[in-house]
Scaffold this motif. Sequence first.
Motif, PDB file in Angstrom:
ATOM      1  N   ASP A   1     -69.634 -30.008   4.984  1.00 32.75           N
ATOM      2  CA  ASP A   1     -70.481 -29.917   3.804  1.00 32.75           C
ATOM      3  C   ASP A   1     -71.937 -30.067   4.244  1.00 32.75           C
ATOM      4  OD1 ASP A   1     -71.103 -32.628   4.046  1.00 32.75           O
ATOM      5  OD2 ASP A   1     -69.986 -33.245   2.254  1.00 32.75           O
ATOM      6  N   GLU A   2     -72.840 -29.984   3.308  1.00 28.70           N
ATOM      7  CA  GLU A   2     -74.271 -29.973   3.639  1.00 28.70           C
ATOM      8  C   GLU A   2     -74.749 -31.299   4.225  1.00 28.70           C
ATOM      9  OE1 GLU A   2     -75.948 -26.817   0.322  1.00 28.70           O
ATOM     10  OE2 GLU A   2     -75.387 -28.858  -0.315  1.00 28.70           O
ATOM     11  N   ASN A   3     -73.936 -32.345   4.075  1.00 30.70           N
ATOM     12  CA  ASN A   3     -74.282 -33.637   4.663  1.00 30.70           C
ATOM     13  C   ASN A   3     -73.611 -33.861   6.018  1.00 30.70           C
ATOM     14  OD1 ASN A   3     -75.949 -34.396   2.525  1.00 30.70           O
ATOM     15  ND2 ASN A   3     -74.229 -35.235   1.345  1.00 30.70           N
ATOM     16  N   GLY A   4     -72.873 -32.864   6.487  1.00 29.75           N
ATOM     17  CA  GLY A   4     -72.261 -32.972   7.803  1.00 29.75           C
ATOM     18  C   GLY A   4     -70.870 -33.561   7.819  1.00 29.75           C
ATOM     19  N   ASN A   5     -70.293 -33.846   6.665  1.00 30.23           N
ATOM     20  CA  ASN A   5     -68.907 -34.319   6.627  1.00 30.23           C
ATOM     21  C   ASN A   5     -67.981 -33.184   7.061  1.00 30.23           C
ATOM     22  OD1 ASN A   5     -69.295 -37.040   5.428  1.00 30.23           O
ATOM     23  ND2 ASN A   5     -70.136 -35.837   3.722  1.00 30.23           N
ATOM     24  N   ILE A   6     -67.020 -33.507   7.913  1.00 29.15           N
ATOM     25  CA  ILE A   6     -66.182 -32.483   8.536  1.00 29.15           C
ATOM     26  C   ILE A   6     -64.718 -32.665   8.137  1.00 29.15           C
ATOM     27  CG2 ILE A   6     -65.431 -31.460  10.720  1.00 29.15           C
ATOM     28  CD1 ILE A   6     -68.456 -31.187  10.252  1.00 29.15           C
ATOM     29  N   THR A   7     -64.105 -31.592   7.661  1.00 30.46           N
ATOM     30  CA  THR A   7     -62.663 -31.570   7.437  1.00 30.46           C
ATOM     31  C   THR A   7     -62.020 -30.646   8.467  1.00 30.46           C
ATOM     32  OG1 THR A   7     -62.846 -29.780   5.823  1.00 30.46           O
ATOM     33  CG2 THR A   7     -62.871 -32.041   4.977  1.00 30.46           C
ATOM     34  N   MET A   8     -60.708 -30.774   8.630  1.00 24.81           N
ATOM     35  CA  MET A   8     -60.012 -30.039   9.691  1.00 24.81           C
ATOM     36  C   MET A   8     -58.732 -29.407   9.155  1.00 24.81           C
ATOM     37  SD  MET A   8     -60.689 -32.840  12.759  1.00 24.81           S
ATOM     38  CE  MET A   8     -60.453 -31.699  14.124  1.00 24.81           C
ATOM     39  N   GLU A   9     -58.808 -28.853   7.947  1.00 20.22           N
ATOM     40  CA  GLU A   9     -57.604 -28.384   7.262  1.00 20.22           C
ATOM     41  C   GLU A   9     -56.907 -27.221   7.953  1.00 20.22           C
ATOM     42  OE1 GLU A   9     -61.183 -26.506   5.057  1.00 20.22           O
ATOM     43  OE2 GLU A   9     -60.691 -28.397   6.058  1.00 20.22           O
ATOM     44  N   ASP A  10     -57.632 -26.422   8.737  1.00 19.09           N
ATOM     45  CA  ASP A  10     -57.009 -25.292   9.428  1.00 19.09           C
ATOM     46  C   ASP A  10     -56.725 -25.593  10.902  1.00 19.09           C
ATOM     47  OD1 ASP A  10     -57.089 -23.823   7.131  1.00 19.09           O
ATOM     48  OD2 ASP A  10     -58.752 -22.532   7.740  1.00 19.09           O
ATOM     49  N   GLU A  11     -57.062 -26.789  11.340  1.00 22.28           N
ATOM     50  CA  GLU A  11     -56.861 -27.152  12.750  1.00 22.28           C
ATOM     51  C   GLU A  11     -55.483 -27.784  12.919  1.00 22.28           C
ATOM     52  OE1 GLU A  11     -59.383 -26.001  14.442  1.00 22.28           O
ATOM     53  OE2 GLU A  11     -60.552 -25.678  12.621  1.00 22.28           O
ATOM     54  N   CYS A  12     -54.788 -27.384  13.970  1.00 28.34           N
ATOM     55  CA  CYS A  12     -53.431 -27.897  14.178  1.00 28.34           C
ATOM     56  C   CYS A  12     -53.431 -29.274  14.821  1.00 28.34           C
ATOM     57  CB  CYS A  12     -52.604 -26.922  15.010  1.00 28.34           C
ATOM     58  SG  CYS A  12     -53.274 -26.567  16.646  1.00 28.34           S
ATOM     59  N   LEU A  13     -54.609 -29.750  15.262  1.00 30.90           N
ATOM     60  CA  LEU A  13     -54.740 -31.071  15.858  1.00 30.90           C
ATOM     61  C   LEU A  13     -56.058 -31.700  15.440  1.00 30.90           C
ATOM     62  CD1 LEU A  13     -53.535 -30.308  19.517  1.00 30.90           C
ATOM     63  CD2 LEU A  13     -52.242 -31.542  17.761  1.00 30.90           C
ATOM     64  N   ILE A  14     -56.124 -33.027  15.570  1.00 26.11           N
ATOM     65  CA  ILE A  14     -57.347 -33.781  15.303  1.00 26.11           C
ATOM     66  C   ILE A  14     -57.934 -34.297  16.613  1.00 26.11           C
ATOM     67  CG2 ILE A  14     -58.312 -35.807  14.139  1.00 26.11           C
ATOM     68  CD1 ILE A  14     -55.933 -35.620  12.169  1.00 26.11           C
ATOM     69  N   VAL A  15     -57.058 -34.578  17.576  1.00 27.47           N
ATOM     70  CA  VAL A  15     -57.354 -35.232  18.855  1.00 27.47           C
ATOM     71  C   VAL A  15     -58.218 -36.476  18.638  1.00 27.47           C
ATOM     72  CG1 VAL A  15     -56.848 -33.243  20.292  1.00 27.47           C
ATOM     73  CG2 VAL A  15     -59.166 -33.515  19.434  1.00 27.47           C
ATOM     74  N   GLU A  16     -59.176 -36.737  19.548  1.00 27.56           N
ATOM     75  CA  GLU A  16     -59.952 -37.979  19.438  1.00 27.56           C
ATOM     76  C   GLU A  16     -61.351 -37.690  18.899  1.00 27.56           C
ATOM     77  OE1 GLU A  16     -60.299 -35.638  22.470  1.00 27.56           O
ATOM     78  OE2 GLU A  16     -58.649 -37.045  22.816  1.00 27.56           O
ATOM     79  N   SER A  17     -61.430 -36.777  17.951  1.00 29.14           N
ATOM     80  CA  SER A  17     -62.728 -36.310  17.457  1.00 29.14           C
ATOM     81  C   SER A  17     -63.571 -37.435  16.869  1.00 29.14           C
ATOM     82  CB  SER A  17     -62.525 -35.216  16.411  1.00 29.14           C
ATOM     83  OG  SER A  17     -61.855 -34.101  16.971  1.00 29.14           O
ATOM     84  N   LEU A  18     -62.981 -38.291  16.050  1.00 32.64           N
ATOM     85  CA  LEU A  18     -63.745 -39.367  15.431  1.00 32.64           C
ATOM     86  C   LEU A  18     -64.257 -40.343  16.478  1.00 32.64           C
ATOM     87  CD1 LEU A  18     -64.829 -40.901  13.007  1.00 32.64           C
ATOM     88  CD2 LEU A  18     -62.577 -41.977  12.750  1.00 32.64           C
ATOM     89  N   ALA A  19     -63.404 -40.726  17.414  1.00 31.15           N
ATOM     90  CA  ALA A  19     -63.817 -41.660  18.465  1.00 31.15           C
ATOM     91  C   ALA A  19     -64.947 -41.077  19.296  1.00 31.15           C
ATOM     92  CB  ALA A  19     -62.627 -42.011  19.356  1.00 31.15           C
ATOM     93  N   ALA A  20     -64.864 -39.788  19.615  1.00 24.34           N
ATOM     94  CA  ALA A  20     -65.908 -39.141  20.411  1.00 24.34           C
ATOM     95  C   ALA A  20     -67.230 -39.112  19.652  1.00 24.34           C
ATOM     96  CB  ALA A  20     -65.475 -37.723  20.774  1.00 24.34           C
ATOM     97  N   ALA A  21     -67.175 -38.800  18.361  1.00 25.49           N
ATOM     98  CA  ALA A  21     -68.391 -38.764  17.547  1.00 25.49           C
ATOM     99  C   ALA A  21     -69.028 -40.148  17.455  1.00 25.49           C
ATOM    100  CB  ALA A  21     -68.072 -38.226  16.153  1.00 25.49           C
ATOM    101  N   GLN A  22     -68.218 -41.163  17.278  1.00 26.80           N
ATOM    102  CA  GLN A  22     -68.734 -42.526  17.203  1.00 26.80           C
ATOM    103  C   GLN A  22     -69.319 -42.969  18.543  1.00 26.80           C
ATOM    104  OE1 GLN A  22     -65.072 -44.341  15.767  1.00 26.80           O
ATOM    105  NE2 GLN A  22     -66.004 -44.714  13.770  1.00 26.80           N
ATOM    106  N   ALA A  23     -68.664 -42.565  19.645  1.00 27.06           N
ATOM    107  CA  ALA A  23     -69.154 -42.950  20.969  1.00 27.06           C
ATOM    108  C   ALA A  23     -70.535 -42.371  21.225  1.00 27.06           C
ATOM    109  CB  ALA A  23     -68.172 -42.489  22.050  1.00 27.06           C
ATOM    110  N   ALA A  24     -70.737 -41.119  20.849  1.00 30.31           N
ATOM    111  CA  ALA A  24     -72.047 -40.500  21.044  1.00 30.31           C
ATOM    112  C   ALA A  24     -73.089 -41.126  20.123  1.00 30.31           C
ATOM    113  CB  ALA A  24     -71.955 -38.994  20.807  1.00 30.31           C
ATOM    114  N   THR A  25     -72.750 -41.297  18.851  1.00 31.66           N
ATOM    115  CA  THR A  25     -73.691 -41.855  17.877  1.00 31.66           C
ATOM    116  C   THR A  25     -74.154 -43.251  18.283  1.00 31.66           C
ATOM    117  OG1 THR A  25     -72.720 -40.566  16.073  1.00 31.66           O
ATOM    118  CG2 THR A  25     -73.985 -42.524  15.468  1.00 31.66           C
TER     119      THR A  25
END
Length: 527
Positions: A180-204
Amino acid sequence: MVTKLTADQAAQWIEDGQSVMLGGFIGSVVPEAIERAIGERFQQSGFPKDLTLVFAAGQGDGKSRAINHLAQQGLVKRAIGGHWGLVPKLQHLVVDNLIEGYNLPQGVISHLLRDSAAGKPGLFTKVGLGTFVDPRIEGGKLNSITSQDWVRLIEIDGEEYLFYKKLPIDVAILRGTTADENGNITMEDECLIVESLAAAQAATNNNGKVIVQVKQIVPAGTLDPHLVKIPGIFVDAVVVCEDVSEHMQTFATQMNPEFIGRGNKPSHNKILASHVEQTVEPVIDAKTIIARRAAMELKADSVLNLGIGAPEYIAKVAQQAGILDKFTLTVEPGAVGGSPASGLDFGASAFPDAIIGQDQMFDFYDGGGVDQAFLGLAQCDAKGDINVSRFGTKIAGCGGFINITQNAKEVYFCGTFTAKGLDVQVEGGQLQITTEGSQSKFISKVEQITFSAHQALKANKPVLYITERAVFRMVAQGIELIEVAPGIDVERDILHHMAFKPLISAELTTMDSAIFQPIFSLNLHSD
């Protein structure tokens, strides 16, 4: 509002010397457009240079996609990865001593991202003890110019642990479906989530940047908060991918609704129930024999992990027997239940019950949640150690193999007895070796220790080694031959092709004759 970039503009955000986390698993949730753009920028300008690449799972197609775009001398200084088999260009840089390289367990890297995000100094775990990752052996280093120690041996309350130091992430390059325009990310068409949240938090939390490739941007406030996998507070920029070939669900499939549970889910038993007569007799090749013998170890209500190669056939055998719904199949990047896919679709599952984060899946795995693990057998030595991670100049990498085999309650290594050219046939219920493989798998000492028999013995873990002609079990003195296929001569067909002599059980038996029949029926263990 979140910054909107093209792939080329995103590539300009990467600075010399940064540590870049690349999300994805083989071809799933891979930010292909951004990775391609970074590679092209370097080719055109010589920048960015001296990057450290971090990746938990293997990301590539074995040729040119994903991390292979970035495998250029000068662009990369160091790579820290879990699985290397699908990034041959990066392998070559390591083998030629042109970059530093580390191979750490896939689950360890997933957890390090989370621990790095939390400001911890690193990860304390027993995962890797006794393997090539252990600093007493190789410390996960892949070549002679890799000198910095990333892994240390420590003792806590009289027990040995490994300490993996944190991963400072400057940029995380990830993928989702919708922003969305605020950068919130959904993954409804992705077959995996992997460690996306952890990676984003690590960088931030390292004052870094997070860039996410998506299919589309929607107005702020229109996304279901329960579907948001990466909150906008962790996202600095999004790239809308214009080329559908760079946002495939996997590198084999543009979009398969079954991988995200959409459509009508068929009953496993309707696919091919055990009581339905098979009209076409299956070809009984080596992998079918191995899978049938391995399937005889299956227990009702077990949680399973099936590896790549021969173990993949176990699900097919169970499906043909109409019992696939009697246990739960899991895949390390996060799929729970369903039918795991293979090849470049591996990691996805058709009609999964749930898809969780890869770091969460490895929490479950490392805690002993897998009841039975069936994995590949590339090299085995007299101790019972297994190598699947390195063969001369070929770096396959350990992936999740160390996490899984070290912590599953029961482990079964499945593979052909020899490699390169093996051909067998079954006639009258007897196995015949029509062409022997030219490469021995049972050697005096494995090239690299990916599975430590010593650690498994300390844990009293049951371990079997299943081939098309023989079954061995791990014992304190090494491996013991316990079963032989009908038609096989122990001296001629087994011992003659081993670099060491195994123990031979006083109760040596013949493999179940049902394995070698055209129609295979299977009864599950109840315990």
